[in-house]
Scaffold this motif. Structure first.
Motif, mmCIF file in Angstrom:
data_model
loop_
_atom_site.group_PDB
_atom_site.id
_atom_site.type_symbol
_atom_site.label_atom_id
_atom_site.label_comp_id
_atom_site.label_asym_id
_atom_site.label_seq_id
_atom_site.Cartn_x
_atom_site.Cartn_y
_atom_site.Cartn_z
ATOM 1 N N SER A 444 -5.501 -0.654 1.398
ATOM 2 C CA SER A 444 -3.783 -1.369 1.540
ATOM 3 C C SER A 444 -3.026 -0.939 0.196
ATOM 4 C CB SER A 444 -3.749 -2.670 1.909
ATOM 5 O OG SER A 444 -4.470 -2.798 3.096
ATOM 6 N N GLN A 445 -3.757 -1.017 -0.912
ATOM 7 C CA GLN A 445 -2.646 -0.900 -2.069
ATOM 8 C C GLN A 445 -2.853 0.788 -2.347
ATOM 9 O OE1 GLN A 445 -5.099 -2.772 -5.152
ATOM 10 N NE2 GLN A 445 -4.441 -4.945 -4.398
ATOM 11 N N LYS A 448 -0.347 1.938 0.552
ATOM 12 C CA LYS A 448 0.739 1.205 0.506
ATOM 13 C C LYS A 448 1.091 0.893 2.109
ATOM 14 C CE LYS A 448 2.798 2.914 -3.608
ATOM 15 N NZ LYS A 448 1.374 3.480 -4.123
#
Length: 564
Positions: A444-445, A448
């Motif tokens: 997810s990081q 994004k």
């Protein structure tokens, strides 16, 4: 009396077996009543067994008959009584060896959140449970982890002999030696037992059957199979099926062959007397990420895992050569890797294994995959199916990254095959990220996005569709007390479209990172076993001993989706 003695010798063993079977079904019998019962049964038994010549008035007087009865009763009764006493002593001796059953504490029990009942897990009938449960554990695939998790549970004891009749739970890499017919509930009064495989899991874990079953299901339900799995051709090495499968593949393959390779392709086709057509199924333009001008394909043997036997092929001659090698016995060179505390390879042991297969899949290679730091990756998720065909999806999984940068023109397996078993042998494995792995939070990081919501939810739906395609085959005899955990492998293309690559029985449990060191114990014992093994062999409910990411220790991470 000589005749009576001969008759006694012939019938004593038979009566002893008859008597032992009778008393073994009685829990209220006391030792002092054994002789009285044996005497009563002996009269009934020997009356029926006595030859007819002894029952006539002419051949035997009443006094003689009573003597025969008395001697037979005396000998048989004493033998049956001795057997009963010995059996009782053995049982008492075994009870003394068993570990003590933990007593319930008087303190107020801790409260737990109450979840709604799951329909696919039928309530088990109440029964008298033994104070000890026995399990058999096969070697391989980090079986030490399963042993550790079972030994931590109440009253579980490992046995080494798989043929023993009192085994309650069996866990193996394969189903070899499993007797599905005799599982609890399949035969009357059978011993409660649970197995970690389905009898026909190959209907989805075998690449050949997965391709055929998925395609058949989509055609029946007016779905396009090529929306879920890359273009695939399932080929069987019998004369008729081989010709039909190769005809379909060659027709498609030739339609996508670059012009500068077409002449060489036609020459190969002619030399092997192959045939092809002109009509191509499917619209290639709808899948631009599968084609980037290279026309790469993957050759997959039907029944192998961990990347074994998989070849990225670039022309028809390579496919024919690999196919012929498998027909004659493909000599596989396997590399066993050991690492020190600095994650450096210190030992390489090369050994050879001969592989043969009659079924294989030729599948389109995704030439435009989504990348992480310039490297290809796949996504491993987990599905559990219970004996009532309950479909569970584990909330977490892993992204497995290649070690070398992606280049569609490179031929290295370290570029194209993201299986951990393949990448683990690379000297740079784990240098960039531990275990070449991301969890879903890290994904997810990096991208994004909400990776669980925008990607994992799609993978769950494709997984459900795949298992729906085999719901009538996976447990067609409705065997009770089976369950199985499957590993689902997906690839994302540059458009974030997910593609199902394969379904694995016996997914790897080898711990190569801290992520897997916390994922696997939670995946198996604290969550999967609570929904399967513990429902048949009752355990005291406790919170998880294995914290994982941000989840509560009281939360089961297996999400019930539906019943197939």
């Amino acid at each position: 009396m000589q005749s009576a003695q001969k008759l006694t010798q012939q019938n004593q063993d038979a009566f002893s077996q008859f008597f032992d079977k009778y008393v073994s079904n009685s829990s209220k019998l006391q030792s002092y009543s054994v002789r009285e019962l044996a005497q009563k049964l002996a009269i009934q038994y020997f009356s029926a067994q006595l030859p007819s010549r002894y029952l006539t008035e002419n051949n035997m007087r009443k006094k003689s008959r009573n003597i025969v009865y008395k001697q037979m009763e005396t000998d048989a009764i004493e033998k049956a009584r001795a057997q009963f006493k010995a059996k009782k002593q053995r049982k008492e001796s075994q009870q003394r060896k068993l570990p003590p059953v933990p007593k319930k504490k008087d303190t107020q029990p801790r409260s737990f959140s109450v979840q709604p009942p799951i329909k696919c897990l039928s309530a088990q009938p109440k029964r008298s449970m033994p104070s000890t449960y026995f399990y058999y554990l096969g070697d391989g695939n980090n079986h030490e982890l399963i042993k550790k998790l079972l030994d931590e549970r109440q009253n579980w004891v490992q046995v080494k002999d798989i043929s023993l009749k009192n085994i309650n739970f069996k866990w193996q890499e394969t189903e070899k030696g499993y007797e599905y017919r005799t599982l609890a509930g399949n035969l009357k009064d059978s011993l409660p037992q649970m197995l970690n495989h389905f009898e026909f899991h190959a209907e989805i874990s075998n690449k050949y059957h997965l391709a055929l079953n998925f395609k058949t299901h989509c055609e029946r339900n007016q779905l396009n199979v090529q929306d879920y799995i890359p273009i695939s051709f399932a080929i069987e090495c019998t004369n008729q099926n081989l010709k039909a499968g190769l005809f379909q593949f060659l027709t498609f393959y030739r339609s996508q062959c670059p012009q500068n390779q077409l002449q060489e392709l036609d020459k190969t086709i002619k030399s092997y007397q192959f045939k092809y057509g002109t009509q191509v199924e499917g619209k290639v333009d709808e899948y631009p990420t599968l084609f980037a001008g290279e026309n790469l394909w993957i050759f997959k043997p039907a029944n192998m895992n961990q990347g074994r036997g998989i070849h990225v092929v670039r022309n028809l001659q390579e496919i024919i050569d690999i196919y012929n090698r498998y027909q004659n016995g493909y000599r596989e060179h396997l590399l066993e890797v050991k690492r020190n505390e600095q994650n450096e390879i210190v030992t390489k042991i090369v050994y050879i294994n001969t592989l043969m297969t009659e079924q294989f899949v030729i599948q389109k290679y995704i030439e435009k995959p989504l990348l992480i730091k310039g490297r290809k990756f796949d996504i491993r998720t987990y599905v559990m199916i219970t004996s009532n065909l309950g479909f569970f999806f584990f909330k977490e999984g892993q992204l497995r990254l290649a070690t070398e940068s992606f280049d569609v023109k490179q031929q290295s397996n370290y570029v194209h095959l993201t299986n951990n078993a393949v990448q683990y042998t690379h000297p740079q494995y784990g240098k960039t990220e531990e275990g070449n792995q991301y969890n879903f939070d890290q994904a997810s990081q990096y991208f994004k996005i909400d990776f669980r919501k925008e990607v994992i939810q799609k993978l769950k739906q494709i997984s459900l569709l795949a298992f729906t395609s085999v719901k009538g085959k996976l447990n067609k005899y409705k065997r009770k007390n089976c369950f199985e955990i499957f590993g689902m492998d997906f690839i994302l293309d540059v458009d974030f479209k997910p593609w199902l690559i394969e379904v694995n029985t016996n997914p790897s449990l080898e711990v190569t990172s801290k992520l897997l060191g916390t994922l696997f114990p939670r995946l198996i014992v604290d969550d999967a076993f609570k929904l399967t093994v513990d429902r048949l062999f009752v355990q005291q409910k406790t919170p998880s001993k294995y914290p994982f990411l941000h989840y509560s220790n009281e939360e089961n991470l297996w999400e019930y989706v539906c019943q197939l």
